[in-house]
Every structure is written in C-alpha cells, then in structure tokens.
Design a protein around this motif. Structure first.
Motif, mmCIF file in Angstrom:
data_model
loop_
_atom_site.group_PDB
_atom_site.id
_atom_site.type_symbol
_atom_site.label_atom_id
_atom_site.label_comp_id
_atom_site.label_asym_id
_atom_site.label_seq_id
_atom_site.Cartn_x
_atom_site.Cartn_y
_atom_site.Cartn_z
ATOM 1 N N VAL A 196 -16.320 -4.443 2.238
ATOM 2 C CA VAL A 196 -15.332 -4.290 1.268
ATOM 3 C C VAL A 196 -14.320 -3.891 1.600
ATOM 4 C CG1 VAL A 196 -15.024 -3.098 -0.933
ATOM 5 C CG2 VAL A 196 -16.583 -4.087 -0.336
ATOM 6 N N THR A 197 -14.307 -2.800 2.950
ATOM 7 C CA THR A 197 -13.302 -2.413 3.565
ATOM 8 C C THR A 197 -11.935 -3.310 4.202
ATOM 9 O OG1 THR A 197 -13.975 -0.303 3.533
ATOM 10 C CG2 THR A 197 -12.182 -0.258 5.097
ATOM 11 N N LEU A 198 -13.110 -4.274 4.825
ATOM 12 C CA LEU A 198 -12.054 -4.716 5.288
ATOM 13 C C LEU A 198 -10.969 -6.204 4.874
ATOM 14 C CD1 LEU A 198 -11.507 -6.553 7.990
ATOM 15 C CD2 LEU A 198 -13.749 -7.849 8.357
ATOM 16 N N ILE A 199 -12.099 -6.273 3.378
ATOM 17 C CA ILE A 199 -11.452 -7.380 2.693
ATOM 18 C C ILE A 199 -9.607 -6.777 2.288
ATOM 19 C CG2 ILE A 199 -11.844 -8.813 0.547
ATOM 20 C CD1 ILE A 199 -14.043 -9.536 1.468
ATOM 21 N N LEU A 200 -10.537 -6.040 1.374
ATOM 22 C CA LEU A 200 -9.566 -5.107 1.082
ATOM 23 C C LEU A 200 -8.094 -4.781 2.035
ATOM 24 C CD1 LEU A 200 -11.266 -2.209 -0.947
ATOM 25 C CD2 LEU A 200 -9.341 -4.444 -2.147
ATOM 26 N N ALA A 201 -7.764 -4.637 3.587
ATOM 27 C CA ALA A 201 -7.846 -4.463 3.992
ATOM 28 C C ALA A 201 -6.457 -5.799 4.389
ATOM 29 C CB ALA A 201 -7.662 -3.232 5.835
ATOM 30 N N ILE A 202 -7.500 -6.840 4.796
ATOM 31 C CA ILE A 202 -6.302 -8.334 4.636
ATOM 32 C C ILE A 202 -6.340 -8.881 3.848
ATOM 33 C CG2 ILE A 202 -7.313 -10.827 4.857
ATOM 34 C CD1 ILE A 202 -9.594 -9.802 6.445
ATOM 35 N N VAL A 203 -5.981 -8.549 2.295
ATOM 36 C CA VAL A 203 -5.094 -8.546 1.454
ATOM 37 C C VAL A 203 -4.142 -7.738 1.735
ATOM 38 C CG1 VAL A 203 -5.192 -8.613 -1.172
ATOM 39 C CG2 VAL A 203 -7.498 -9.194 -0.046
ATOM 40 N N LEU A 204 -4.069 -6.352 1.845
ATOM 41 C CA LEU A 204 -3.133 -5.524 1.589
ATOM 42 C C LEU A 204 -1.938 -6.129 2.183
ATOM 43 C CD1 LEU A 204 -1.458 -3.057 0.606
ATOM 44 C CD2 LEU A 204 -3.558 -1.855 1.963
ATOM 45 N N PHE A 205 -2.267 -6.234 3.872
ATOM 46 C CA PHE A 205 -1.752 -6.900 4.894
ATOM 47 C C PHE A 205 -0.974 -8.228 4.885
ATOM 48 C CE2 PHE A 205 -0.979 -9.494 8.581
ATOM 49 C CZ PHE A 205 -0.535 -8.708 9.479
ATOM 50 N N ALA A 206 -1.836 -9.006 3.811
ATOM 51 C CA ALA A 206 -1.123 -10.192 3.428
ATOM 52 C C ALA A 206 0.063 -10.186 2.207
ATOM 53 C CB ALA A 206 -2.707 -10.912 2.837
ATOM 54 N N TYR A 207 -0.213 -9.404 2.002
ATOM 55 C CA TYR A 207 0.386 -8.602 0.654
ATOM 56 C C TYR A 207 1.556 -8.325 1.464
ATOM 57 C CZ TYR A 207 3.074 -6.331 -3.392
ATOM 58 O OH TYR A 207 3.560 -6.720 -3.798
ATOM 59 N N VAL A 208 1.776 -6.820 1.934
ATOM 60 C CA VAL A 208 3.096 -6.910 2.871
ATOM 61 C C VAL A 208 3.567 -7.993 3.656
ATOM 62 C CG1 VAL A 208 3.246 -5.074 4.332
ATOM 63 C CG2 VAL A 208 1.705 -4.280 2.748
ATOM 64 N N THR A 209 2.865 -8.601 3.821
ATOM 65 C CA THR A 209 3.746 -8.775 5.350
ATOM 66 C C THR A 209 4.619 -10.356 4.189
ATOM 67 O OG1 THR A 209 2.252 -9.686 6.741
ATOM 68 C CG2 THR A 209 3.422 -10.840 7.228
ATOM 69 N N GLY A 210 3.740 -11.207 2.982
ATOM 70 C CA GLY A 210 4.703 -11.628 2.478
ATOM 71 C C GLY A 210 5.536 -11.262 1.552
ATOM 72 N N THR A 211 5.883 -10.173 1.459
ATOM 73 C CA THR A 211 6.607 -9.642 0.573
ATOM 74 C C THR A 211 8.068 -8.865 1.641
ATOM 75 O OG1 THR A 211 4.879 -8.074 -0.829
ATOM 76 C CG2 THR A 211 7.605 -7.241 -1.027
ATOM 77 N N THR A 212 7.612 -8.972 2.994
ATOM 78 C CA THR A 212 8.489 -8.271 3.766
ATOM 79 C C THR A 212 9.054 -9.534 4.215
ATOM 80 O OG1 THR A 212 7.441 -6.879 4.431
ATOM 81 C CG2 THR A 212 8.838 -7.148 6.040
ATOM 82 N N GLY A 213 8.466 -10.627 4.104
ATOM 83 C CA GLY A 213 8.881 -11.942 4.485
ATOM 84 C C GLY A 213 10.027 -12.967 3.790
ATOM 85 N N THR A 214 9.580 -12.210 2.482
ATOM 86 C CA THR A 214 10.583 -12.988 1.641
ATOM 87 C C THR A 214 11.638 -11.952 1.684
ATOM 88 O OG1 THR A 214 8.575 -13.466 -0.139
ATOM 89 C CG2 THR A 214 10.746 -13.386 -1.036
ATOM 90 N N VAL A 215 11.443 -10.757 1.574
ATOM 91 C CA VAL A 215 13.149 -10.231 1.696
ATOM 92 C C VAL A 215 13.681 -10.681 2.984
ATOM 93 C CG1 VAL A 215 14.238 -7.620 1.685
ATOM 94 C CG2 VAL A 215 11.819 -8.025 0.069
ATOM 95 N N ARG A 216 13.108 -10.645 4.205
ATOM 96 C CA ARG A 216 13.947 -11.088 5.359
ATOM 97 C C ARG A 216 14.735 -12.555 5.298
ATOM 98 N NH1 ARG A 216 10.046 -8.713 9.953
ATOM 99 N NH2 ARG A 216 10.110 -7.033 9.722
ATOM 100 N N SER A 217 14.346 -13.635 4.788
ATOM 101 C CA SER A 217 14.939 -14.858 4.118
ATOM 102 C C SER A 217 15.502 -15.194 3.206
ATOM 103 C CB SER A 217 13.306 -16.068 4.212
ATOM 104 O OG SER A 217 12.980 -15.500 3.265
ATOM 105 N N SER A 218 15.874 -14.303 2.024
ATOM 106 C CA SER A 218 16.351 -13.801 1.581
ATOM 107 C C SER A 218 18.152 -13.181 1.250
ATOM 108 C CB SER A 218 15.988 -13.421 -0.026
ATOM 109 O OG SER A 218 15.988 -10.895 0.137
#
Length: 121
Positions: free
Chosen positions: A17-39
């Motif tokens: 469960v901890t691994l799944i939550l870490a992967i989801v959190l990483f994907a969320y942060v990476t996706g949000t940061t990528g959107t801000v940089r490309s906008s």
C-alpha cells in the motif's frame, strides 16, 4: 471483517500500500510540475498588454550661438505598448524622453525622425 483486519496487520500488505501511494503521489507531482513548466505561453496570455499615448517634451541639442532652429514642437505624442505594470511605471516616472540631435547640422531644412525601441531602463 476479520479477514480485512488480519490483512491490514501484515507487513507485506502495508509495504505494498505504501509503494502504491508513493507511485501515485510521484505521478501526480511530476504531472503537475510538467504542466506548469510547459505552460509558459499560457502565462504570457495572463499578462495584460496595454497601449497608451503620452506627451513627452522635446529637447534640442545644438549650438545656439551659431544656429537658429524653428518648427520643433514643444511636446510629441509617444505610443507605448507593453505589460500594464510597466506602462503605469513609465507614465509615473516620466523616464521617456525625446531628443533632437542637431550638433552637426547640414545647411537648409532638416527632417528629424525619432524611433525609440525598448525605452525602459
């Protein structure tokens, strides 16, 4: 219910469960940061651009003992375009100036054309 309680107490289940939550959190942060940089283009759209005309006094550089100049207006209209914050600052500080340089004039009538680009210092 008993099965869920025993499952929650297992160490391998907690790690999964901890691994799944870490992967989801990483994907969320990476996706949000990528959107801000490309906008960056979207950020440029958010900055309001303003165009205004202001009256600027005309200064004449010349040898007044040797030459006579006529027909130079006291003020000219200058059209400035840019972000509204810089336009307001330029109007308040009065940093835009118009200067006619007649240090080495030719004999006869002269036409003076003034073009100012990037006048903000």
């Amino acid at each position: 219910m008993r099965y869920i309680n025993s499952l929650l107490r297992k160490k391998w289940f907690q790690l999964l469960v901890t691994l799944i939550l870490a992967i989801v959190l990483f994907a969320y942060v990476t996706g949000t940061t990528g959107t801000v940089r490309s906008s960056k283009s979207q950020q440029n759209e958010l900055i309001t651009t303003q165009t205004t005309e202001i009256n600027v006094p005309v200064n004449v550089n010349m040898n007044e003992n040797k030459y006579y100049v006529s027909g130079v207006p006291q003020t000219i209209k200058v059209k400035i375009t840019g972000p509204s914050g810089l336009i307001t600052a330029a109007q308040d500080s009065q940093t835009i100036r118009a200067t006619v340089n007649l240090e080495k004039p030719k004999i006869g009538s002269q036409n003076v054309v003034c073009v100012v680009i990037n006048s903000f210092c």
